[in-house]
Design a protein around this motif. Structure first.
Motif, short mmCIF file in Angstrom:
data_model
loop_
_atom_site.label_atom_id
_atom_site.label_comp_id
_atom_site.label_asym_id
_atom_site.label_seq_id
_atom_site.Cartn_x
_atom_site.Cartn_y
_atom_site.Cartn_z
N MET A 1 0.68 -1.11 0.02
CA MET A 1 0.02 -0.10 -0.10
C MET A 1 0.85 1.20 0.13
N GLY A 2 0.52 2.28 -0.63
CA GLY A 2 1.00 3.68 -0.78
C GLY A 2 2.46 3.46 -1.57
N SER A 3 2.78 2.21 -2.14
CA SER A 3 4.03 2.30 -3.04
C SER A 3 3.82 3.07 -4.36
N VAL A 4 5.11 3.34 -4.90
CA VAL A 4 5.22 4.35 -6.14
C VAL A 4 6.26 3.35 -7.00
N VAL A 5 5.57 2.76 -7.90
CA VAL A 5 6.26 1.74 -8.86
C VAL A 5 6.89 2.53 -9.95
N ILE A 6 8.12 2.58 -10.11
CA ILE A 6 8.80 3.56 -11.42
C ILE A 6 9.62 2.39 -12.21
N GLY A 7 9.62 1.23 -11.97
CA GLY A 7 10.19 0.39 -12.91
C GLY A 7 9.39 -1.12 -12.96
N SER A 8 9.44 -1.78 -14.17
CA SER A 8 8.94 -3.04 -14.29
C SER A 8 9.20 -4.15 -13.18
N LEU A 9 8.36 -4.96 -13.08
CA LEU A 9 8.63 -5.97 -11.76
C LEU A 9 8.53 -7.30 -12.44
N GLN A 10 9.56 -8.12 -11.93
CA GLN A 10 9.57 -9.63 -12.43
C GLN A 10 8.43 -10.48 -11.91
N PRO A 11 8.07 -11.44 -12.44
CA PRO A 11 6.99 -12.31 -11.87
C PRO A 11 7.20 -12.75 -10.37
N GLY A 12 6.35 -12.39 -9.57
CA GLY A 12 6.51 -12.97 -8.36
C GLY A 12 6.94 -11.95 -7.21
N SER A 13 7.36 -10.76 -7.85
CA SER A 13 8.13 -9.73 -7.00
C SER A 13 7.17 -9.27 -5.91
N ARG A 14 7.88 -8.91 -4.77
CA ARG A 14 6.95 -8.14 -3.52
C ARG A 14 7.80 -6.89 -3.24
N VAL A 15 6.84 -5.93 -3.56
CA VAL A 15 7.76 -4.58 -3.39
C VAL A 15 6.85 -3.60 -2.49
N ALA A 16 7.51 -2.83 -1.84
CA ALA A 16 6.64 -1.47 -1.12
C ALA A 16 7.65 -0.35 -0.97
N GLY A 17 7.07 0.76 -0.88
CA GLY A 17 8.00 1.98 -0.77
C GLY A 17 7.91 3.00 -1.81
N ASN A 18 8.50 4.19 -1.54
CA ASN A 18 8.60 5.30 -2.49
C ASN A 18 9.93 5.85 -2.50
N PRO A 19 10.52 5.23 -3.75
CA PRO A 19 10.24 4.15 -4.89
C PRO A 19 10.16 2.94 -4.61
N ALA A 20 9.39 2.13 -4.99
CA ALA A 20 8.96 0.72 -4.60
C ALA A 20 10.39 -0.01 -4.74
N ARG A 21 10.60 -0.70 -3.57
CA ARG A 21 11.73 -1.67 -3.49
C ARG A 21 11.20 -3.12 -2.92
N PRO A 22 12.23 -4.07 -3.18
CA PRO A 22 11.75 -5.46 -3.02
C PRO A 22 11.61 -5.55 -1.38
N LEU A 23 10.55 -6.08 -0.83
CA LEU A 23 10.37 -6.66 0.52
C LEU A 23 11.36 -7.79 0.93
N LYS A 24 11.86 -7.67 2.20
CA LYS A 24 12.86 -9.15 2.56
C LYS A 24 11.91 -9.76 3.47
#
Length: 213
Positions: A190-213
Motif C-alpha cells: 500500500m502507498g507504493s510508487v512503482v517506477i520500474g517494471s517488476l519480475q513475476p512474483g516480485s514483492r515490493v513496497a515503498g517510494n520508490p518501490a523496493r523489494p520486500l525482505k
C-alpha cells in the motif's frame, strides 16, 4: 424477477459487492441477490442475506443463477485462480458488476466476472480481462491492460500503457508509472510508487518501490 446472483465470499469484499448490487437495482438494473457461499466459519447471514453453504455448493444452483467473486484479499489472492477454476463453472456463469458511479469509457473493455466499485475510472483503450476486482476510487489510464484474477485495492492509480500480468495484488493507494509491466503474481504494498517494471512474483513496497525482505 431479476437476475439471480450468488456472491462467492462473505467478507468485506462480499459486502461491498452486495452494496453495489443493491445500488444498481436503484438505477434500473434488476439483480436478485440470493446470498453468499463461503468456506469459512461465518454467521448464518450477512446484512440479512443468507450464507448458503460452502463454495462447493455452486453445483446445486440452476443454470440461470450467476456468480460474482469476492475472493482476493492480500492474504488469499495467490490461491484465487486455482480456487475458482476448481469450481468448474463456465466463464459465462460469472457476472460483471460495475457500480453506477464508476466512469467507464465507451472504448474500454471489461471481461467476465469483473467487479468495478464506486468512483473508479477506466479510460479509453483500457482492457480488463476476466475476474478483475477494482475496489473504490481506482484510476486506470488509457491503453492499460489488466490480465485475469488481478485485485486493485482502494485508490490504486495506473498510468497509461501499463501491463499487469495475471494474479497480482496492488495495495491501497499504490501508483504505477506509465509503460511498465508487472509480472504475474506480484504484490505491491500500500502507498507504493512503482517506477520500474517488476519480475513475476516480485514483492515490493515503498517510494520508490523496493523489494520486500
Amino acid at each position: 424477477m431479476g437476475t439471480p446472483l450468488v456472491i462467492l465470499g462473505s467478507g468485506t469484499h462480499g459486502i461491498d459487492i452486495l452494496d453495489c448490487l443493491l445500488e444498481l437495482n436503484r438505477h434500473s438494473h434488476d439483480y436478485q441477490p440470493l446470498g453468499f457461499l463461503d468456506d469459512r466459519p461465518v454467521q448464518p447471514s450477512v446484512h440479512g442475506f443468507p450464507v448458503l453453504g460452502g463454495l462447493a455448493e455452486v453445483g446445486r444452483f440452476e443454470s440461470e443463477v450467476q456468480f460474482v467473486t469476492a475472493i482476493g484479499s492480500v492474504a488469499s489472492y495467490r490461491s484465487k485462480p486455482a480456487l475458482l477454476e476448481g469450481l468448474g463453472l463456465p466463464r459465462e456463469r460469472f457476472a460483471t458488476v460495475i457500480h453506477p458511479s464508476a466512469s467507464v469509457s465507451q472504448w474500454a473493455e471489461v471481461g467476465r466476472g469483473c467487479v468495478v466499485l464506486q468512483q473508479c475510472t477506466l479510460s479509453a483503450g483500457c482492457r480488463l480481462h476476466d475476474q478483475v476486482v477494482l475496489l473504490p476510487g481506482c484510476r486506470v489510464s488509457h491503453d492499460t491492460v489488466i490480465e485475469d484474477y488481478n485485485t486493485l485495492a482502494t485508490g490504486v492509480i495506473l498510468s497509461g500503457y501499463v501491463q499487469v500480468e495475471r494474479n497480482c495484488y496492488l495495495g491501497a493507494g499504490s501508483l504505477v508509472r506509465e509503460r511498465l509491466r508487472l509480472g504475474e503474481g506480484c504484490l505491491v504494498g500500500m502507498g507504493s510508487v512503482v517506477i520500474g517494471s517488476l519480475q513475476p512474483g516480485s514483492r515490493v513496497a515503498g517510494n520508490p518501490a523496493r523489494p520486500l525482505k
